[in-house]
Scaffold this motif. Structure first.
Motif, PDB file in Angstrom:
ATOM      1  N   MET A  77       0.830  -1.198   0.000  1.00 34.49           N
ATOM      2  CA  MET A  77       0.000   0.000   0.000  1.00 34.49           C
ATOM      3  C   MET A  77       0.873   1.260   0.000  1.00 34.49           C
ATOM      4  SD  MET A  77      -3.255  -0.831   0.001  1.00 34.49           S
ATOM      5  CE  MET A  77      -4.369  -2.127   0.505  1.00 34.49           C
ATOM      6  N   ASP A  78       1.918   1.239   0.822  1.00 33.95           N
ATOM      7  CA  ASP A  78       2.805   2.404   0.894  1.00 33.95           C
ATOM      8  C   ASP A  78       3.516   2.651  -0.433  1.00 33.95           C
ATOM      9  OD1 ASP A  78       2.101   2.795   3.513  1.00 33.95           O
ATOM     10  OD2 ASP A  78       3.868   1.784   4.348  1.00 33.95           O
ATOM     11  N   VAL A  79       3.980   1.568  -1.058  1.00 36.55           N
ATOM     12  CA  VAL A  79       4.660   1.696  -2.353  1.00 36.55           C
ATOM     13  C   VAL A  79       3.696   2.245  -3.399  1.00 36.55           C
ATOM     14  CG1 VAL A  79       5.817   0.450  -4.221  1.00 36.55           C
ATOM     15  CG2 VAL A  79       6.313  -0.135  -1.849  1.00 36.55           C
ATOM     16  N   LEU A  80       2.457   1.749  -3.386  1.00 33.09           N
ATOM     17  CA  LEU A  80       1.460   2.225  -4.337  1.00 33.09           C
ATOM     18  C   LEU A  80       1.166   3.699  -4.115  1.00 33.09           C
ATOM     19  CD1 LEU A  80      -0.355   1.227  -6.646  1.00 33.09           C
ATOM     20  CD2 LEU A  80      -2.111   0.736  -4.955  1.00 33.09           C
ATOM     21  N   ASP A  81       1.011   4.111  -2.869  1.00 30.94           N
ATOM     22  CA  ASP A  81       0.777   5.518  -2.550  1.00 30.94           C
ATOM     23  C   ASP A  81       1.893   6.404  -3.090  1.00 30.94           C
ATOM     24  OD1 ASP A  81      -1.611   5.127  -1.287  1.00 30.94           O
ATOM     25  OD2 ASP A  81      -0.774   5.068   0.732  1.00 30.94           O
ATOM     26  N   THR A  82       3.132   5.968  -2.875  1.00 33.27           N
ATOM     27  CA  THR A  82       4.275   6.764  -3.323  1.00 33.27           C
ATOM     28  C   THR A  82       4.306   6.873  -4.846  1.00 33.27           C
ATOM     29  OG1 THR A  82       5.555   6.040  -1.410  1.00 33.27           O
ATOM     30  CG2 THR A  82       6.785   6.967  -3.247  1.00 33.27           C
ATOM     31  N   SER A  83       4.065   5.756  -5.520  1.00 36.11           N
ATOM     32  CA  SER A  83       4.161   5.758  -6.988  1.00 36.11           C
ATOM     33  C   SER A  83       3.068   6.603  -7.634  1.00 36.11           C
ATOM     34  CB  SER A  83       4.114   4.326  -7.521  1.00 36.11           C
ATOM     35  OG  SER A  83       2.882   3.713  -7.235  1.00 36.11           O
ATOM     36  N   ILE A  84       1.858   6.636  -7.043  1.00 39.30           N
ATOM     37  CA  ILE A  84       0.775   7.402  -7.663  1.00 39.30           C
ATOM     38  C   ILE A  84       0.789   8.874  -7.248  1.00 39.30           C
ATOM     39  CG2 ILE A  84      -0.696   5.373  -7.870  1.00 39.30           C
ATOM     40  CD1 ILE A  84      -2.308   6.284  -5.507  1.00 39.30           C
ATOM     41  N   SER A  85       1.641   9.212  -6.271  1.00 36.26           N
ATOM     42  CA  SER A  85       1.696  10.612  -5.821  1.00 36.26           C
ATOM     43  C   SER A  85       2.708  11.442  -6.612  1.00 36.26           C
ATOM     44  CB  SER A  85       2.050  10.681  -4.333  1.00 36.26           C
ATOM     45  OG  SER A  85       3.366  10.200  -4.113  1.00 36.26           O
ATOM     46  N   ILE A  86       3.480  10.798  -7.487  1.00 31.02           N
ATOM     47  CA  ILE A  86       4.464  11.529  -8.294  1.00 31.02           C
ATOM     48  C   ILE A  86       3.722  12.400  -9.295  1.00 31.02           C
ATOM     49  CG2 ILE A  86       6.371  11.295  -9.930  1.00 31.02           C
ATOM     50  CD1 ILE A  86       6.927   8.545  -8.658  1.00 31.02           C
ATOM     51  N   PRO A  87       4.020  13.704  -9.367  1.00 30.87           N
ATOM     52  CA  PRO A  87       3.295  14.608 -10.268  1.00 30.87           C
ATOM     53  C   PRO A  87       3.380  14.168 -11.726  1.00 30.87           C
ATOM     54  CG  PRO A  87       4.683  15.841  -8.743  1.00 30.87           C
ATOM     55  CD  PRO A  87       5.055  14.397  -8.591  1.00 30.87           C
ATOM     56  N   LYS A  88       2.279  14.301 -12.429  1.00 27.39           N
ATOM     57  CA  LYS A  88       2.242  13.967 -13.846  1.00 27.39           C
ATOM     58  C   LYS A  88       3.222  14.853 -14.609  1.00 27.39           C
ATOM     59  CE  LYS A  88      -1.190  13.514 -17.566  1.00 27.39           C
ATOM     60  NZ  LYS A  88      -2.603  13.732 -17.918  1.00 27.39           N
ATOM     61  N   GLY A  89       4.010  14.258 -15.479  1.00 30.30           N
ATOM     62  CA  GLY A  89       4.988  15.031 -16.244  1.00 30.30           C
ATOM     63  C   GLY A  89       6.342  15.098 -15.582  1.00 30.30           C
ATOM     64  N   ASP A  90       6.399  14.712 -14.306  1.00 28.61           N
ATOM     65  CA  ASP A  90       7.673  14.672 -13.608  1.00 28.61           C
ATOM     66  C   ASP A  90       8.555  13.592 -14.247  1.00 28.61           C
ATOM     67  OD1 ASP A  90       9.503  13.541 -11.386  1.00 28.61           O
ATOM     68  OD2 ASP A  90       8.774  15.420 -10.525  1.00 28.61           O
ATOM     69  N   GLU A  91       9.871  13.789 -14.189  1.00 28.48           N
ATOM     70  CA  GLU A  91      10.794  12.816 -14.779  1.00 28.48           C
ATOM     71  C   GLU A  91      10.614  11.427 -14.178  1.00 28.48           C
ATOM     72  OE1 GLU A  91      14.836  14.068 -14.617  1.00 28.48           O
ATOM     73  OE2 GLU A  91      14.514  15.878 -15.777  1.00 28.48           O
ATOM     74  N   ALA A  92      10.203  11.393 -12.933  1.00 24.91           N
ATOM     75  CA  ALA A  92      10.054  10.104 -12.244  1.00 24.91           C
ATOM     76  C   ALA A  92       8.694   9.459 -12.479  1.00 24.91           C
ATOM     77  CB  ALA A  92      10.264  10.304 -10.742  1.00 24.91           C
ATOM     78  N   SER A  93       7.768  10.177 -13.142  1.00 26.78           N
ATOM     79  CA  SER A  93       6.398   9.654 -13.253  1.00 26.78           C
ATOM     80  C   SER A  93       6.340   8.359 -14.058  1.00 26.78           C
ATOM     81  CB  SER A  93       5.476  10.705 -13.876  1.00 26.78           C
ATOM     82  OG  SER A  93       5.888  11.041 -15.189  1.00 26.78           O
ATOM     83  N   GLU A  94       7.171   8.255 -15.099  1.00 22.75           N
ATOM     84  CA  GLU A  94       7.173   7.033 -15.897  1.00 22.75           C
ATOM     85  C   GLU A  94       7.653   5.846 -15.067  1.00 22.75           C
ATOM     86  OE1 GLU A  94       9.054   5.272 -20.049  1.00 22.75           O
ATOM     87  OE2 GLU A  94       8.988   7.434 -19.736  1.00 22.75           O
ATOM     88  N   GLN A  95       8.667   6.079 -14.247  1.00 19.60           N
ATOM     89  CA  GLN A  95       9.136   5.015 -13.354  1.00 19.60           C
ATOM     90  C   GLN A  95       8.058   4.658 -12.332  1.00 19.60           C
ATOM     91  OE1 GLN A  95      11.934   3.183 -13.549  1.00 19.60           O
ATOM     92  NE2 GLN A  95      12.341   4.268 -15.463  1.00 19.60           N
ATOM     93  N   GLY A  96       7.338   5.694 -11.862  1.00 16.24           N
ATOM     94  CA  GLY A  96       6.256   5.466 -10.912  1.00 16.24           C
ATOM     95  C   GLY A  96       5.180   4.568 -11.493  1.00 16.24           C
ATOM     96  N   GLU A  97       4.868   4.749 -12.783  1.00 16.65           N
ATOM     97  CA  GLU A  97       3.879   3.911 -13.445  1.00 16.65           C
ATOM     98  C   GLU A  97       4.355   2.459 -13.533  1.00 16.65           C
ATOM     99  OE1 GLU A  97       3.252   5.886 -17.140  1.00 16.65           O
ATOM    100  OE2 GLU A  97       1.921   7.398 -16.286  1.00 16.65           O
ATOM    101  N   LYS A  98       5.660   2.301 -13.796  1.00 15.78           N
ATOM    102  CA  LYS A  98       6.218   0.944 -13.854  1.00 15.78           C
ATOM    103  C   LYS A  98       6.130   0.269 -12.483  1.00 15.78           C
ATOM    104  CE  LYS A  98       9.478   1.817 -17.648  1.00 15.78           C
ATOM    105  NZ  LYS A  98      10.912   1.921 -18.038  1.00 15.78           N
TER     106      LYS A  98
END
Length: 215
Positions: free
Chosen positions: A1-22
């Motif tokens: 749950m914590d990992v999911l929260d962190t990955s979906i909280s990354i702002p859209k368009g941020d460099e890390a957002s693509e990694q967050g989706e993965k």
């Protein structure tokens, strides 16, 4: 749950957002394994998981995030069946809406989810059969349904309609012509996951509705 929260909280368009989706996709795969392994003991986390899914499939999220949320929903329903759908009527209505989303990838996952809910939702799904059929028919009859960008979603919707016919025939209004609509769109050829499901279901329907099918 914590990992999911962190990955979906990354702002859209941020460099890390693509990694967050993965990462979110990997979490989805892990959750499916957890559900199969621990089954009922995960029900205590169901409300928390539902709130994450709702957060992920809103319009301002990326297509990948929304697909992941819908896939988690389908996995939860497949594993926990009616027990899950008791809490999910509003989410099912969102699923029907997503079946006719602007994005064909979202349409495909949503239609597949409707099929899963029809197959495993039992009595909880029955009152929503009419709305489900309407959503799927709108997808199938859309002028773009057979376009190469939308054909995968079309195939998923045809299969979902077949699942509704097989599992909820008693709740289908005669005027909705689910049987003839489904039959007129066979064979499906493009979405290989749905092709296998559709052919298995066709065999089942032949067994229980031989006279009607042959006629």
């Amino acid at each position: 749950m914590d990992v999911l929260d962190t990955s979906i909280s990354i702002p859209k368009g941020d460099e890390a957002s693509e990694q967050g989706e993965k990462v979110s996709k990997k979490v989805c795969a892990c959750l499916k394994i957890f559900m199969k392994t621990y089954k009922g003991s995960l029900l205590q986390f169901f409300d928390q998981l539902l709130s994450r899914m709702e957060h992920m499939w809103v319009k301002d999220k990326t297509v990948k995030e929304r697909k992941i949320a819908l896939k988690i929903f389908a996995d939860v329903v497949e594993e926990f069946r009616e027990e899950a759908l008791k809490f999910c009527e509003s989410e099912l209505l969102l699923l029907f809406k997503a079946c006719n989303d602007d994005e064909p990838e979202v349409q495909e996952v949503a239609a597949h989810g409707i099929g899963v809910a029809a197959a495993f939702g039992g009595s909880i799904f029955k009152p929503l059969v009419g709305e489900a059929v309407s959503a799927l028919n709108a997808n199938i009859s859309d002028s773009m349904a057979l376009h190469r960008d939308y054909i995968m979603a079309h195939d998923a919707a045809v299969t979902a309609l077949e699942q509704i016919y097989l599992f909820h025939k008693d709740r289908i209004n005669a005027s909705e012509q689910v049987f003839s609509t489904w039959l007129s769109h066979l064979p499906i050829k493009n979405n290989l996951l749905e092709v296998k499901i559709a052919h298995d279901l066709l065999c089942s329907i032949v067994e229980i509705s031989e006279d009607e099918l042959l006629r």
